[in-house]
Design a protein around this motif. Structure first.
Motif, PDB file in Angstrom:
ATOM      1  N   ASN A 135       0.729   3.964   1.842  1.00  0.00           N
ATOM      2  CA  ASN A 135       1.195   4.400   3.152  1.00  0.00           C
ATOM      3  C   ASN A 135       1.477   3.150   3.992  1.00  0.00           C
ATOM      4  OD1 ASN A 135       1.648   5.477   5.634  1.00  0.00           O
ATOM      5  ND2 ASN A 135      -0.186   6.754   5.666  1.00  0.00           N
TER       6      ASN A 135
ATOM      7  N   ALA B 162      -5.776  -3.886   3.858  1.00  0.00           N
ATOM      8  CA  ALA B 162      -4.424  -4.454   3.813  1.00  0.00           C
ATOM      9  C   ALA B 162      -4.389  -5.829   4.472  1.00  0.00           C
ATOM     10  CB  ALA B 162      -3.444  -3.510   4.505  1.00  0.00           C
TER      11      ALA B 162
ATOM     12  N   ASP C  30       1.899   2.790   6.991  1.00  0.00           N
ATOM     13  CA  ASP C  30       1.154   2.765   8.259  1.00  0.00           C
ATOM     14  C   ASP C  30      -0.166   2.017   8.118  1.00  0.00           C
ATOM     15  OD1 ASP C  30       2.909   4.009   9.897  1.00  0.00           O
ATOM     16  OD2 ASP C  30       2.106   6.017   9.569  1.00  0.00           O
ATOM     17  N   ASP C  31      -0.702   1.986   6.896  1.00  0.00           N
ATOM     18  CA  ASP C  31      -1.960   1.266   6.681  1.00  0.00           C
ATOM     19  C   ASP C  31      -1.754  -0.242   6.710  1.00  0.00           C
ATOM     20  OD1 ASP C  31      -3.042   3.707   6.336  1.00  0.00           O
ATOM     21  OD2 ASP C  31      -3.073   3.622   4.152  1.00  0.00           O
ATOM     22  N   GLN C  32      -0.533  -0.651   6.507  1.00  0.00           N
ATOM     23  CA  GLN C  32      -0.262  -2.075   6.337  1.00  0.00           C
ATOM     24  C   GLN C  32       0.312  -2.703   7.604  1.00  0.00           C
ATOM     25  OE1 GLN C  32       1.604  -2.628   2.556  1.00  0.00           O
ATOM     26  NE2 GLN C  32       2.256  -4.684   3.051  1.00  0.00           N
ATOM     27  N   LEU C  33       0.888  -1.868   8.453  1.00  0.00           N
ATOM     28  CA  LEU C  33       1.585  -2.399   9.628  1.00  0.00           C
ATOM     29  C   LEU C  33       0.694  -2.230  10.852  1.00  0.00           C
ATOM     30  CD1 LEU C  33       5.029  -0.752   8.867  1.00  0.00           C
ATOM     31  CD2 LEU C  33       4.179  -2.974   8.135  1.00  0.00           C
TER      32      LEU C  33
ATOM     33  N   ARG D 148      -3.633  -9.720   2.743  1.00  0.00           N
ATOM     34  CA  ARG D 148      -2.666 -10.707   3.218  1.00  0.00           C
ATOM     35  C   ARG D 148      -3.375 -11.954   3.752  1.00  0.00           C
ATOM     36  NH1 ARG D 148       2.097  -8.452   6.636  1.00  0.00           N
ATOM     37  NH2 ARG D 148       0.751  -6.848   7.478  1.00  0.00           N
TER      38      ARG D 148
ATOM     39  N   PHE E 161       0.828  -1.204   0.000  1.00  0.00           N
ATOM     40  CA  PHE E 161       0.000   0.000   0.000  1.00  0.00           C
ATOM     41  C   PHE E 161       0.865   1.258   0.000  1.00  0.00           C
ATOM     42  CE2 PHE E 161      -4.438  -1.292   0.631  1.00  0.00           C
ATOM     43  CZ  PHE E 161      -4.250  -2.658   0.647  1.00  0.00           C
TER      44      PHE E 161
ATOM     45  N   ARG F 110      -8.584   5.300   8.021  1.00  0.00           N
ATOM     46  CA  ARG F 110      -7.417   4.447   8.265  1.00  0.00           C
ATOM     47  C   ARG F 110      -7.851   3.029   8.620  1.00  0.00           C
ATOM     48  NH1 ARG F 110      -2.037   4.994   9.364  1.00  0.00           N
ATOM     49  NH2 ARG F 110      -2.143   7.225   9.192  1.00  0.00           N
TER      50      ARG F 110
ATOM     51  N   ARG G 277      -8.566   1.212   5.542  1.00  0.00           N
ATOM     52  CA  ARG G 277      -7.364   0.846   4.782  1.00  0.00           C
ATOM     53  C   ARG G 277      -6.617  -0.298   5.455  1.00  0.00           C
ATOM     54  NH1 ARG G 277      -6.826   6.600   4.241  1.00  0.00           N
ATOM     55  NH2 ARG G 277      -5.244   6.593   5.851  1.00  0.00           N
ATOM     56  N   VAL G 278      -6.558  -0.255   6.783  1.00  0.00           N
ATOM     57  CA  VAL G 278      -5.878  -1.346   7.505  1.00  0.00           C
ATOM     58  C   VAL G 278      -6.613  -2.667   7.267  1.00  0.00           C
ATOM     59  CG1 VAL G 278      -5.320  -2.234   9.801  1.00  0.00           C
ATOM     60  CG2 VAL G 278      -4.822   0.125   9.251  1.00  0.00           C
TER      61      VAL G 278
END
Lengths: 339, 249
Positions: free
Chosen positions: A104, B201, A106-109, B205, A102, B194, B197-198
């Motif tokens: 950003n 993501a 931060d969106d993935q972690l 996965r 992604f 956010r 989006r999280v």
């Protein structure tokens, strides 16, 4: 005007098994009737690196999200690694084949530690905790992340390190297709070099949405130009990105490496040295009146851009854009014309 | 520095400390609440937590208890005479004792929770909750709540800095209230975006709602179980003592 074409490569000429992405007549509207994609069609072959370029709001991220199945939609047909993202059953298998980084990090972690975050994907794919840990450690090593930081919370890392961890999170899943949304964002020049090096070493197919055209030149062999949701051009990356008029018409600029050389070549050839090429209007067409632009670029609804093959200073018979990256001796130029 | 509480098997520790916190919540008298607070402070001391960590979080909890201590003496009364009389306002010892009991219970439960969080790695804590039977959805809510709290805190700092560099100073004026309202609204909108989006993501996965711990479970030893039972017994004895001695007497 050039004829509309479905991607830079004729899908019928490529075996279906070689294609990791097939998109046909894809359109997408957000709620509120905001049109994000309009009749987009293209294919991506296995092991191919394709850039997705375009101005802000062109639909790049929407296209990537449609490919992952995160964004539902009905219009158009998509096949990604043999799966249909619109089908809820098949969508469950997509993470095995497709990895998305992604924009950003931060969106993935989100996990409490770096190692757990990177191992999250393999665990979901059904690997045992031990195998997931091994994959995570190997992926972190591949992106150059120091082992002593494996237990750190990802949110406390710098932007570049977060990007590394986000890449490692996808790398650990070993997908067949990488979708990268602005992978160079948040990276300093060194981090960007490392990213380019990493992306070049990955053998899998990649679809990279970015504004960083220099990165595109380094990594990709083919470019898709999107603007206002429409696929404008599809062709070899050096030819699409050297087309100044095409890029300018769609809110982009010729990358420094290509544009700088073209400017220098123009200065040398047109005014100072006497190797005067025909005027640009004539140069865009050959003697028999045919369009002189590379036939590899397919354009849709875009007037032909004046892509002028300019002579090389050292090899006047060779076009300037085809030269290698040897530096140009600017001291040989007249002072007032130096770039 | 790691104390023996760090080595306590996470499931037993979670069960022991959460059970003890639940027992403390049922105490009524301030004597018993004070003893519970002493017990929690003893555990926090044994766990060798950083004093700064304990004070920082405990002070927030104490702030939450202050209204009870300040208001209840003026509103609750029993048969005993008032200590202070200012016209219609009367200060009663029963209200003060009740307020103290509330504050001490809160502090004791907070200390037990701090001991739990401070001596258990977050991922082990989540895994322990899941292995104790908490549904995966609730474990994820706990995990992400902590994450979002941190993210929203950072987002708030960014918004505050953005307001300050443009000359905004929080003052009790309509201008101040309106812009604070805008900032809070922006914070909520950013947080919601956010979160989406999280979630996207995570789904990319392969997330399908399951909770899978990376760390293998530690073996549960006899002494872990005994420590758990011992803590429960202490709190149970405290409750019985409160009922039989203080109230019965």
């Amino acid at each position: 005007m050039m004829a509309a074409a479905e991607g830079g490569h004729d899908p019928s000429a490529t075996p279906a098994t070689d294609l990791v992405v097939q998109v046909r007549h894809l359109s997408h509207c957000y709620r509120g009737h905001l049109t994000a994609l309009v009749d987009v069609s293209f294919t991506v072959r296995a092991n191919e690196n394709v850039a997705l370029v375009g101005p802000n709001g062109a639909g790049k991220t929407t296209l990537l999200l449609r490919l992952t199945g995160i964004l539902p939609g009905e219009r158009g047909q998509i096949t990604v690694c043999g799966y249909d993202p619109a089908d809820p059953v098949q969508r469950r298998f997509l993470p095995r084949a497709v990895g998305m980084v992604f924009q950003n990090p931060d969106d993935q972690l989100f996990a409490p530690s770096v190692l757990e975050d990177v191992a999250f994907g393999p665990l979901n794919l059904g690997f045992s905790p031990e195998e997931a840990r091994q994959r995570a450690v190997a992926a972190l090593a591949a992106v150059g992340f120091p082992p002593c930081w494996h237990d750190r919370p990802p949110l406390q890392l710098s932007g570049g390190d977060k990007r590394r961890v986000a890449l490692a999170g996808v790398l650990a899943m070993q997908p067949r297709l990488w979708l990268l949304d602005e992978p160079g964002a948040f990276l300093d020049p060194r981090g960007r070099r490392e990213l380019i090096r990493l992306l070049r070493t990955l053998p899998q197919a990649k679809l990279i949405a970015t504004h960083d055209l220099e990165l595109v030149l380094e990594v990709c062999s083919r470019a898709l130009l999107l603007d206002a949701g429409r696929l404008i051009a599809d062709g070899p990356v050096r030819q699409v990105l050297a087309d100044a008029a095409l890029l300018e018409a769609h809110g982009l600029e010729v990358p420094y490496r290509l544009g700088h050389r073209a400017d220098v070549a123009r200065v040398i050839t047109s005014e100072n040295i006497g190797l005067l090429p025909p005027p640009e209007r004539e140069a865009t067409t050959s003697h028999n009146g045919a369009d002189n632009r590379s036939p590899d670029i397919s354009c849709i609804d875009v007037p032909p851009a004046p892509t002028v093959p300019r002579p090389d200073r050292h090899h006047p018979t060779r076009p300037a854009d085809d030269r290698d990256n040897t530096p140009i001796d600017v001291t040989a130029l007249p002072p007032e014309k130096q770039p | 520095m790691r104390g023996w509480l760090h080595a306590w098997e996470p499931r037993c520790k979670v069960a022991a400390l959460l059970g003890a916190a639940g027992g403390v919540a049922f105490l009524h008298h301030w004597y018993a609440a004070l003893l519970a607070f002493a017990l929690a402070a003893l555990l926090a001391g044994v766990s060798r937590l950083s004093l700064r960590f304990v004070v920082a979080y405990l002070s927030i909890l104490t702030l939450a208890a202050i209204p009870f201590v300040l208001i209840l003496p003026w509103t609750l009364r029993d048969g005993r005479p008032a200590w202070v009389e200012w016209g219609p306002l009367t200060f009663h010892p029963y209200g003060l004792e009740t307020g103290l009991a509330v504050g001490l219970r809160l502090a004791a439960i907070g200390l037990l929770a701090l001991t739990l969080f401070g001596t258990t790695p977050w991922s082990e804590l989540l895994a322990a909750l899941h292995r104790l039977g908490l549904p995966a959805a609730l474990v994820w809510i706990v995990a992400l709540a902590r994450q979002y709290a941190e993210l929203l805190g950072r987002e708030f700092q960014r918004l505050r800095a953005a307001l300050r560099v443009r000359g905004f100073r929080p003052r009790p004026t309509w201008h101040g209230y309106r812009h604070l309202g805008y900032a809070c609204g922006a914070l909520l909108v950013h947080g919601a975006e956010r979160a989406e989006r999280v979630a996207a993501a995570m789904r990319c996965r392969g997330f399908q709602g399951r909770f899978i711990a990376l760390t293998p479970p530690r073996p549960c030893r006899l002494r872990d179980l005994l420590a758990c039972v011992l803590l429960w017994l202490i709190v149970l004895c405290l409750a019985l003592w409160e009922r039989q001695i203080l109230e019965g007497g």
